[in-house]
Scaffold this active site. Structure first.
Site, PDB file in Angstrom:
ATOM      1  CB  ALA A 105       8.271 -47.542 -29.787  1.00  0.00           C
ATOM      2  CB  THR A 106       5.773 -42.402 -29.816  1.00  0.00           C
ATOM      3  OG1 THR A 106       5.801 -42.009 -28.326  1.00  0.00           O
ATOM      4  CG2 THR A 106       4.884 -43.731 -30.133  1.00  0.00           C
TER       5      THR A 106
ATOM      6  N   GLY B  74       0.269 -28.468 -28.040  1.00  0.00           N
ATOM      7  CA  GLY B  74      -0.034 -28.916 -26.571  1.00  0.00           C
ATOM      8  C   GLY B  74       0.569 -28.183 -25.674  1.00  0.00           C
TER       9      GLY B  74
ATOM     10  CG  ASN C 187       5.032 -30.212 -25.371  1.00  0.00           C
ATOM     11  OD1 ASN C 187       5.783 -30.460 -24.394  1.00  0.00           O
ATOM     12  ND2 ASN C 187       3.738 -29.523 -24.983  1.00  0.00           N
TER      13      ASN C 187
ATOM     14  CB  SER D  75      -3.988 -26.166 -22.635  1.00  0.00           C
ATOM     15  OG  SER D  75      -3.898 -27.507 -22.858  1.00  0.00           O
ATOM     16  NE  ARG D  76      -3.906 -31.076 -18.587  1.00  0.00           N
ATOM     17  CZ  ARG D  76      -4.269 -32.269 -18.755  1.00  0.00           C
ATOM     18  NH1 ARG D  76      -5.080 -32.894 -19.508  1.00  0.00           N
ATOM     19  NH2 ARG D  76      -4.316 -33.064 -17.159  1.00  0.00           N
TER      20      ARG D  76
ATOM     21  CB  ILE E  31       9.005 -33.393 -15.750  1.00  0.00           C
ATOM     22  CG1 ILE E  31      10.050 -33.576 -16.744  1.00  0.00           C
ATOM     23  CG2 ILE E  31       8.427 -32.103 -15.580  1.00  0.00           C
ATOM     24  CD1 ILE E  31      11.353 -32.903 -15.912  1.00  0.00           C
TER      25      ILE E  31
ATOM     26  CB  SER F 205      10.677 -39.052 -23.322  1.00  0.00           C
ATOM     27  OG  SER F 205      10.696 -39.864 -21.951  1.00  0.00           O
TER      28      SER F 205
ATOM     29  CE1 TYR G  39       4.945 -40.450 -24.135  1.00  0.00           C
ATOM     30  CE2 TYR G  39       7.004 -41.299 -22.775  1.00  0.00           C
ATOM     31  CZ  TYR G  39       6.380 -40.065 -23.327  1.00  0.00           C
ATOM     32  OH  TYR G  39       6.655 -38.769 -22.860  1.00  0.00           O
TER      33      TYR G  39
END
Length: 255
Positions: free
Chosen positions: A164-165, A12, A91, A14-15, A195, A141, A162
């Site tokens: 939970a992940t 991940g 990431n 690129s951004r 962020i 997170s 989210y």
């Protein structure tokens, strides 16, 4: 905190936080393998910037929401990492904000496929490439441990699946650290708070900004570089006696 001579895989890349991390690690001298899923133009721009600044970077494209995509990424890494990997930054991830009632089974499955299943099987298949003394850093997170705000509060996001992940990832970090320590491999989480990235709608509203600042000790909105610098530290030998930890990078949130 030099990473000269190190080989680093960043998923991940690129951004957002991934991009800032790639720049930070490349600036320390590492050769970076930049994974991206869909943002090819952004990945090419990032690669060019790193090369222009004197670094080394290769692009790896793979859709991590599928098991075939994980296999494809691993096969690309194997060709470029014959001498082994020194750093892995897991990431890549997706999010969904919405009430519990608004989540479909497809939403739930997509979140867990990308955010949990992909890192799990990437780690499984990359272990043979990890050198003694290597470092794995997983982006989790603040949502794994705390709800961003009161339910229904102005600007407050709802992130049940989210979150939970990310909680699952924090559990995996501890499991991996315990199992791989005997091989000299360190595994840690870096846990960002709010962020400002191009994917973070929460930081683009007055209500979201006000809520973030109200729960932070440091009164500004966090930037991707704030997280990237900590990831770079955790990837380096300066953090050699830290493993199985989750490092909050959240401006003192929920103190």
């Amino acid at each position: 905190m030099t990473l000269k001579g190190k080989l680093a895989l960043i998923t991940g890349a690129s951004r957002g936080i991934g991009r800032a991390t790639a720049l930070a690690i490349a600036a320390e001298g590492a050769h970076v393998l930049l994974h991206f899923g869909k943002s090819k133009d952004a990945a090419l721009e990032l690669q060019q910037q790193i090369v222009t600044e004197g670094g080394r970077a290769d692009l790896l494209e793979a859709p991590l929401e599928t098991l075939d995509g994980v296999e494809h990424l691993v096969s690309q890494v194997q060709k470029l990492a014959e001498g082994g990997l020194d750093i892995v930054v897991l990431n890549a991830g997706i999010s969904k904000a919405g009430s519990m009632e608004s989540h479909t089974p497809e939403d739930f499955d997509n979140l867990f496929a990308t955010n949990v299943r992909a890192p799990f099987f990437l780690m499984q298949k990359l272990i043979p490439l990890l050198k003694y003394g290597s470092s794995v850093v997983v982006t989790t997170s603040l949502a794994a441990r705390y709800s961003p705000g009161e339910a229904g509060a102005s600007g407050s996001p709802s992130l049940p699946a989210y979150a939970a992940t990310k909680g699952a990832l924090e559990t995996l970090v501890r499991q991996w650290a315990a199992q791989l320590g005997v091989r000299g491999i360190r595994v840690n989480a870096v846990s960002p708070g709010v962020i400002a990235t191009d994917m973070s709608n929460f930081t683009k509203t007055e209500g979201g900004q006000a809520l973030a600042l109200s729960m932070q000790a440091l009164k500004r909105i966090g930037q991707a570089e704030d997280v990237a610098d900590v990831i770079a530290f955790m990837a380096s030998d300066k953090s050699r006696w830290i493993t199985g930890a989750s490092i909050p990078v959240d401006g003192g949130s929920k103190l």
